[in-house]
Enzyme design. Structure first.
Site, PDB file in Angstrom:
ATOM      1  N   THR A   1       0.855  -1.057  -0.131  1.00 32.26           N
ATOM      2  CA  THR A   1       0.149   0.006  -0.014  1.00 32.26           C
ATOM      3  C   THR A   1       0.733   1.250   0.195  1.00 32.26           C
ATOM      4  O   THR A   1       0.423   2.244  -0.648  1.00 32.26           O
ATOM      5  CB  THR A   1      -0.791  -0.033   1.402  1.00 32.26           C
ATOM      6  OG1 THR A   1      -1.586  -1.400   1.239  1.00 32.26           O
ATOM      7  CG2 THR A   1      -1.944   1.244   1.173  1.00 32.26           C
TER       8      THR A   1
ATOM      9  N   ASP B   1       2.201  -9.012  10.223  1.00 31.91           N
ATOM     10  CA  ASP B   1       3.489  -9.744  10.214  1.00 31.91           C
ATOM     11  C   ASP B   1       4.844  -9.055  10.772  1.00 31.91           C
ATOM     12  O   ASP B   1       5.947  -9.545  10.830  1.00 31.91           O
ATOM     13  CB  ASP B   1       3.992 -10.024   8.527  1.00 31.91           C
ATOM     14  CG  ASP B   1       2.795 -10.680   7.823  1.00 31.91           C
ATOM     15  OD1 ASP B   1       2.099 -11.330   8.616  1.00 31.91           O
ATOM     16  OD2 ASP B   1       2.669 -10.434   6.685  1.00 31.91           O
TER      17      ASP B   1
ATOM     18  N   MET C   1       1.069 -17.533  10.619  1.00 26.01           N
ATOM     19  CA  MET C   1       1.351 -16.565   9.281  1.00 26.01           C
ATOM     20  C   MET C   1       2.668 -15.785   9.574  1.00 26.01           C
ATOM     21  O   MET C   1       3.252 -16.080  10.203  1.00 26.01           O
ATOM     22  CB  MET C   1      -0.070 -15.544   9.109  1.00 26.01           C
ATOM     23  CG  MET C   1      -1.275 -16.176   8.583  1.00 26.01           C
ATOM     24  SD  MET C   1      -2.422 -15.013   8.349  1.00 26.01           S
ATOM     25  CE  MET C   1      -3.470 -15.815   7.112  1.00 26.01           C
TER      26      MET C   1
ATOM     27  N   ARG D   1       4.220 -14.534   6.043  1.00 29.99           N
ATOM     28  CA  ARG D   1       4.936 -14.402   4.857  1.00 29.99           C
ATOM     29  C   ARG D   1       6.538 -14.699   5.065  1.00 29.99           C
ATOM     30  O   ARG D   1       6.739 -15.536   5.692  1.00 29.99           O
ATOM     31  CB  ARG D   1       4.548 -12.997   4.402  1.00 29.99           C
ATOM     32  CG  ARG D   1       3.237 -13.122   3.873  1.00 29.99           C
ATOM     33  CD  ARG D   1       2.840 -11.624   3.059  1.00 29.99           C
ATOM     34  NE  ARG D   1       3.627 -11.524   1.911  1.00 29.99           N
ATOM     35  CZ  ARG D   1       3.159 -12.068   0.555  1.00 29.99           C
ATOM     36  NH1 ARG D   1       1.991 -12.693   0.627  1.00 29.99           N
ATOM     37  NH2 ARG D   1       3.808 -12.000  -0.262  1.00 29.99           N
TER      38      ARG D   1
ATOM     39  N   ARG E   1       0.710 -34.682  13.456  1.00 25.38           N
ATOM     40  CA  ARG E   1      -0.319 -34.059  12.920  1.00 25.38           C
ATOM     41  C   ARG E   1       0.024 -32.545  12.765  1.00 25.38           C
ATOM     42  O   ARG E   1       0.845 -31.985  13.402  1.00 25.38           O
ATOM     43  CB  ARG E   1      -1.597 -33.893  13.901  1.00 25.38           C
ATOM     44  CG  ARG E   1      -2.055 -35.396  14.304  1.00 25.38           C
ATOM     45  CD  ARG E   1      -2.589 -35.964  13.128  1.00 25.38           C
ATOM     46  NE  ARG E   1      -3.824 -35.648  12.836  1.00 25.38           N
ATOM     47  CZ  ARG E   1      -5.092 -36.028  13.418  1.00 25.38           C
ATOM     48  NH1 ARG E   1      -5.022 -37.148  14.271  1.00 25.38           N
ATOM     49  NH2 ARG E   1      -6.299 -35.831  13.271  1.00 25.38           N
TER      50      ARG E   1
ATOM     51  N   LEU F   1      -7.381 -16.884  11.611  1.00 28.16           N
ATOM     52  CA  LEU F   1      -7.613 -16.836  13.073  1.00 28.16           C
ATOM     53  C   LEU F   1      -6.641 -15.749  13.648  1.00 28.16           C
ATOM     54  O   LEU F   1      -7.287 -14.706  14.666  1.00 28.16           O
ATOM     55  CB  LEU F   1      -7.365 -18.134  13.749  1.00 28.16           C
ATOM     56  CG  LEU F   1      -8.504 -19.287  13.864  1.00 28.16           C
ATOM     57  CD1 LEU F   1      -7.767 -20.357  14.423  1.00 28.16           C
ATOM     58  CD2 LEU F   1      -9.701 -18.788  14.772  1.00 28.16           C
ATOM     59  N   GLN F   2      -5.217 -15.629  13.081  1.00 26.63           N
ATOM     60  CA  GLN F   2      -4.549 -14.868  13.655  1.00 26.63           C
ATOM     61  C   GLN F   2      -4.810 -13.304  13.086  1.00 26.63           C
ATOM     62  O   GLN F   2      -4.073 -12.538  13.815  1.00 26.63           O
ATOM     63  CB  GLN F   2      -2.975 -15.362  13.059  1.00 26.63           C
ATOM     64  CG  GLN F   2      -2.585 -16.525  13.794  1.00 26.63           C
ATOM     65  CD  GLN F   2      -1.382 -16.935  12.708  1.00 26.63           C
ATOM     66  OE1 GLN F   2      -0.318 -17.083  13.122  1.00 26.63           O
ATOM     67  NE2 GLN F   2      -2.171 -17.778  11.630  1.00 26.63           N
ATOM     68  N   ARG F   3      -5.514 -13.159  12.121  1.00 27.59           N
ATOM     69  CA  ARG F   3      -5.688 -11.653  11.812  1.00 27.59           C
ATOM     70  C   ARG F   3      -7.059 -11.056  12.309  1.00 27.59           C
ATOM     71  O   ARG F   3      -7.324  -9.811  12.226  1.00 27.59           O
ATOM     72  CB  ARG F   3      -5.990 -11.624  10.432  1.00 27.59           C
ATOM     73  CG  ARG F   3      -4.544 -11.186   9.679  1.00 27.59           C
ATOM     74  CD  ARG F   3      -4.544 -11.019   8.326  1.00 27.59           C
ATOM     75  NE  ARG F   3      -5.654 -10.981   7.476  1.00 27.59           N
ATOM     76  CZ  ARG F   3      -5.465 -11.242   6.030  1.00 27.59           C
ATOM     77  NH1 ARG F   3      -4.431 -11.676   5.667  1.00 27.59           N
ATOM     78  NH2 ARG F   3      -6.584 -10.983   5.447  1.00 27.59           N
TER      79      ARG F   3
HETATM   80  O1  F6P Z   1       0.355 -10.053   5.697  1.00 22.80           O
HETATM   81  C1  F6P Z   1      -0.558 -10.329   6.262  1.00 22.80           C
HETATM   82  C2  F6P Z   1      -0.838 -11.933   6.193  1.00 22.80           C
HETATM   83  O2  F6P Z   1      -2.070 -12.335   6.769  1.00 22.80           O
HETATM   84  C3  F6P Z   1       0.069 -12.758   5.852  1.00 22.80           C
HETATM   85  O3  F6P Z   1       0.550 -13.217   7.039  1.00 22.80           O
HETATM   86  C4  F6P Z   1      -0.483 -13.932   5.078  1.00 22.80           C
HETATM   87  O4  F6P Z   1       0.405 -14.704   4.233  1.00 22.80           O
HETATM   88  C5  F6P Z   1      -1.307 -13.103   4.087  1.00 22.80           C
HETATM   89  O5  F6P Z   1      -1.408 -12.142   4.783  1.00 22.80           O
HETATM   90  C6  F6P Z   1      -2.474 -13.918   3.828  1.00 22.80           C
HETATM   91  O6  F6P Z   1      -3.314 -13.104   2.761  1.00 22.80           O
HETATM   92  P1  F6P Z   1      -4.742 -13.354   2.269  1.00 22.80           P
HETATM   93  O7  F6P Z   1      -5.467 -13.126   3.282  1.00 22.80           O
HETATM   94  O8  F6P Z   1      -4.913 -12.582   1.280  1.00 22.80           O
HETATM   95  O9  F6P Z   1      -4.874 -14.836   1.965  1.00 22.80           O
END
Ligand code: F6P
Length: 351
Positions: free
Chosen positions: A108, A131, A173, A175, A269, A276-278
């Site tokens: 962005t 991230d 997550m 990246r 497993r 969930l993390q976002r």
């Molecule tokens: O950049 C934040 C993030 O949650 C990353 O950790 C993850 O790889 C990516 O976005 C996932 O993006 P999307 O929701 O578009 O699959």
């Protein structure tokens, strides 16, 4: 002054707190109108732009909420062709916007920087990502919340790994940066932490799991989605054509499960924590950081300062040129103090 505000890229806990702080600071100052732009740059890429005024009341009661009240998009590219860029320029002029506050990640920031170069639109940036990988920013809001969620996920896996004498792989997550994996792995007491910054050797992961099979009888592995075995390629879930950020990682935990299982007696497993993390409410730390960022962005605008991104350095809020941030990622340095700590307390990093 008419100020447009947009959120771009993936959502992140604390976005609403920034929108609230920017809007309230500007309204409190007086002589400012705030216009919310929907779905990131996409809101300016329609013949009828998707915008709405933001009042004090609109941004009240949202401090603690997850997501973004404006909506977001990580595929809208206002620079994708000349016609689109000119449409954005016309919409900005028709709305009488003097300046934009763009809340987003490095993608962005680079789009905002490009728009400034192409159509002269002044912008101020606010860094956002779970991230924690934005250059020149030691802590982005949303990261603390993501680490808290991932830590809870790991702790839950720990109790079931213990009960069933299993090896549980938990994918976080992040990246190409391992910050979430490293901090949540340490916070949850994971036995093995695998990071994008350190390509792991399968033998060393097998060895640690076997040691634990003979001792504690269970193992928890925390793995960043960008981690990979030495000499192999990244695991990619999908490539989104046309997106400024086209590669979506994910699923490496399942790849590791298949590689590990034949070498171990315990059942292996894999769980991908994913979005969930976002989602969800930001932690108090993220609410305060996001509020400080939003307030500082408003102060820059009021001083007529543009082209800069608000940031946190040595615990203080300051700003850096947006052009410095575009396309740069802040990964974990190999001499990072947390890595040293992890090694010294016996965590296996797959080296
Ligand atoms: O950049 C934040 C993030 O949650 C990353 O950790 C993850 O790889 C990516 O976005 C996932 O993006 P999307 O929701 O578009 O699959």
């Amino acid at each position: 002054m008419r100020v447009g505000v947009l959120t771009g890229g993936g959502d992140c806990p604390g976005l609403n707190a920034v929108i609230r702080a920017v809007t309230k600071s500007l309204i409190h100052h007086g002589q400012c109108e705030v216009i919310g732009i929907e779905d990131g740059f996409a809101g300016l890429m329609h013949e009828q732009p998707r915008v709405r005024p933001l009042t004090w009341r609109d941004v009240s009661g949202i401090l603690h909420t997850g997501g973004t009240l404006l909506g977001t998009s990580n595929s809208a590219n206002p620079l994708r062709d000349e016609a689109t860029t000119q449409l954005v320029a016309r919409n900005v002029a028709a709305q009488g916007l003097d300046v934009l506050v763009v809340i987003g990640g490095d993608g962005t920031m680079s789009l905002a920087h490009g728009l400034h170069q192409r159509i002269g639109l002044p912008c101020v940036g606010v860094p956002k990502t779970i991230d924690n990988d934005i250059a020149f920013c030691e802590r982005s809001f949303g990261f603390d919340t993501a680490v808290a969620t991932a830590t809870e996920g790991l702790r839950r896996m720990d109790s079931t790994a213990f009960s069933h004498h299993r090896v549980m792989i938990v994918e976080t997550m992040g990246r190409h940066a391992g910050w979430i994996a490293l901090e949540s792995g340490l916070a949850a007491g994971a036995d093995i932490i695998l990071l994008p910054e350190i390509d792991f050797r399968l033998e060393s992961v097998i060895e640690r799991c076997r040691q634990r099979e003979n001792d504690q009888r269970y193992t928890v592995i925390c793995m960043g989605e960008g981690a990979k075995e030495r000499g192999t390629d990244l695991t990619v879930r999908q490539v989104v054509q046309g997106s400024p950020d086209p590669v979506r990682l994910g699923g490496v935990a399942h790849v590791l499960r298949e590689r590990l299982q034949p070498h171990l007696e315990s059942e292996v497993r894999a769980t991908v924590l994913g979005h969930l993390q976002r989602g969800g409410d930001p932690t108090p730390f993220d609410r305060v950081l996001a509020t400080r960022f939003g307030h500082h962005a408003a102060q820059l605008l009021l001083q007529g300062i543009h082209g800069r991104m608000v940031t946190l350095q040595c615990g203080a809020i300051t700003s850096v040129p947006m052009s410095d941030v575009a396309h740069v990622q802040r990964t974990i340095p190999l001499d990072d103090a947390l890595l040293v700590t992890a090694r010294d307390i016996g965590v296996c990093l797959g080296e």
